[in-house]
Design a protein around this motif. Structure first.
Motif, PDB file in Angstrom:
ATOM      1  N   PRO A  59      17.710 -18.071  12.623  1.00 13.26           N
ATOM      2  CA  PRO A  59      16.341 -17.497  12.386  1.00 13.26           C
ATOM      3  C   PRO A  59      16.075 -17.799  11.124  1.00 13.26           C
ATOM      4  O   PRO A  59      16.858 -17.756   9.958  1.00 13.26           O
ATOM      5  N   GLY A  60      14.786 -18.474  10.781  1.00 13.99           N
ATOM      6  CA  GLY A  60      14.267 -18.759   9.548  1.00 13.99           C
ATOM      7  C   GLY A  60      14.648 -20.199   9.028  1.00 13.99           C
ATOM      8  O   GLY A  60      13.986 -20.502   8.022  1.00 13.99           O
ATOM      9  N   ALA A 181      12.479 -12.550   9.034  1.00 12.84           N
ATOM     10  CA  ALA A 181      13.023 -13.648   9.477  1.00 12.84           C
ATOM     11  C   ALA A 181      12.375 -13.886  11.069  1.00 12.84           C
ATOM     12  O   ALA A 181      11.962 -14.920  11.553  1.00 12.84           O
ATOM     13  N   PHE A 182      12.339 -12.807  11.659  1.00 16.20           N
ATOM     14  CA  PHE A 182      11.765 -12.886  13.189  1.00 16.20           C
ATOM     15  C   PHE A 182      10.282 -13.074  13.150  1.00 16.20           C
ATOM     16  O   PHE A 182       9.683 -13.746  14.006  1.00 16.20           O
ATOM     17  N   ASP A 185      10.079 -17.067  11.936  1.00  7.79           N
ATOM     18  CA  ASP A 185      10.884 -18.020  12.686  1.00  7.79           C
ATOM     19  C   ASP A 185      10.315 -19.391  12.827  1.00  7.79           C
ATOM     20  O   ASP A 185       9.760 -19.599  13.662  1.00  7.79           O
ATOM     21  N   THR A 187      12.432 -22.198  13.537  1.00  8.18           N
ATOM     22  CA  THR A 187      13.640 -22.650  14.240  1.00  8.18           C
ATOM     23  C   THR A 187      13.684 -22.438  15.720  1.00  8.18           C
ATOM     24  O   THR A 187      13.672 -23.313  16.702  1.00  8.18           O
ATOM     25  N   HIS A 188      13.732 -21.114  16.018  1.00  9.69           N
ATOM     26  CA  HIS A 188      13.491 -20.721  17.471  1.00  9.69           C
ATOM     27  C   HIS A 188      12.004 -20.866  17.806  1.00  9.69           C
ATOM     28  O   HIS A 188      11.192 -21.066  17.230  1.00  9.69           O
ATOM     29  N   GLN A 190       9.363 -19.354  18.509  1.00 12.40           N
ATOM     30  CA  GLN A 190       8.921 -17.932  18.211  1.00 12.40           C
ATOM     31  C   GLN A 190       7.665 -17.952  17.761  1.00 12.40           C
ATOM     32  O   GLN A 190       6.802 -17.177  18.138  1.00 12.40           O
ATOM     33  N   TYR A 232      17.920 -13.091  19.259  1.00  9.73           N
ATOM     34  CA  TYR A 232      17.836 -11.595  18.573  1.00  9.73           C
ATOM     35  C   TYR A 232      18.284 -10.578  19.264  1.00  9.73           C
ATOM     36  O   TYR A 232      18.354  -9.603  18.786  1.00  9.73           O
TER      37      TYR A 232
END
Length: 253
Positions: A59-60, A181-182, A185, A187-188, A190, A232
């Motif tokens: 994440p991030g 981070a969530f 994010d 990368t994922h 999200q 997560y």
């Protein structure tokens, strides 16, 4: 009389070393006759918010959508099914203590760009930004409803798993850094630029309560939701899991 010429030992040794190495070019060149490269692999730079370097697998980190996908970091339908089966099933959690302010967003990503502007640039075509990194022109196609938009002001950045949904499925127990981070994010799968209308229609609802009106997006939506919840370690409800299975069943493979 032949006069002997004495060669200093150091010079003789150096010559022997050069011959053994097979160097054909002048001093300062490599075996191909070209100057040796002095380039060095750049050191990893810290993330925009001063944390650790971005890791594409965490994440991030940074990320770009794969060919054919609108979101980065999507797993295949087969992998999504495996991860969905592994998710913990639990009742809907409480909203006690929830506030959007507990999920810091939008974080700075460098060059005056925050997460919102970074996603707008990533998800659009021919995006032009001003000196403050604000998108001033471009074209975006919203995955949820298929609408094409040329005004960035009409686009929202949707959290695939909404912040409130994250809270009631596990994020209530996280620290501030993990919630940040969530919420940011890259990368994922999200974060996604979609029309404001579709994002606000979705609200904080899970897939059993809201599905994208464009059914052609269900495969990506199901893969994305499952990918994020798995990454997560968030829980799912039975109705949510059933609808995600339906969405994954729309995938070609």
């Amino acid at each position: 009389m032949v006069r002997q010429i004495r060669v200093p030992g150091a010079v003789l040794a150096a010559g022997l070393l050069l011959a053994a190495a097979g160097c054909s070019g002048p001093v300062g060149t490599g075996p191909d006759g070209k100057p040796p490269s002095t380039a060095r692999t750049p050191a990893a730079s810290p993330s925009a918010d001063g944390g650790t370097p971005a890791d594409p697998g965490k994440p991030g980190g940074g990320g770009e959508p794969a060919a054919g996908d609108a979101l980065p970091g999507l797993v295949t339908a087969a992998v999504a099914r495996t991860r969905l089966a592994a998710l913990k099933v639990a009742p809907v959690g409480t909203m006690a203590g929830y506030s959007r302010d507990r999920f810091t967003h939008w974080a700075q990503q460098g060059n005056k760009c925050d997460t919102r502007e970074t996603v707008l640039r990533r998800d659009g075509s021919d995006v032009k930004q001003d000196g403050e990194c604000k998108a001033v022109s471009g074209t975006w196609k919203s995955l949820y409803d298929g609408v094409v938009v040329t005004d960035a002001g009409k686009m929202d950045i949707d959290h695939m798993v909404p912040l409130a949904e994250g809270w009631r499925s596990g994020a209530a127990g996280w620290d501030a850094a993990r919630r940040k981070a969530f919420a940011n994010d890259l990368t994922h799968p999200q974060l996604l630029a979609v029309t404001a209308a579709s994002n606000r229609s979705k609200g904080d609802q899970s897939p059993d309560l809201w599905q994208p009106p464009n059914k052609a997006s269900w495969c990506q939506y199901g893969r994305a939701w499952t990918t994020v919840k798995s990454a997560y370690e968030l829980t799912v409800t039975e109705p949510e899991k059933k609808m995600l299975t339906t969405m994954l069943d729309t995938c070609a493979s």
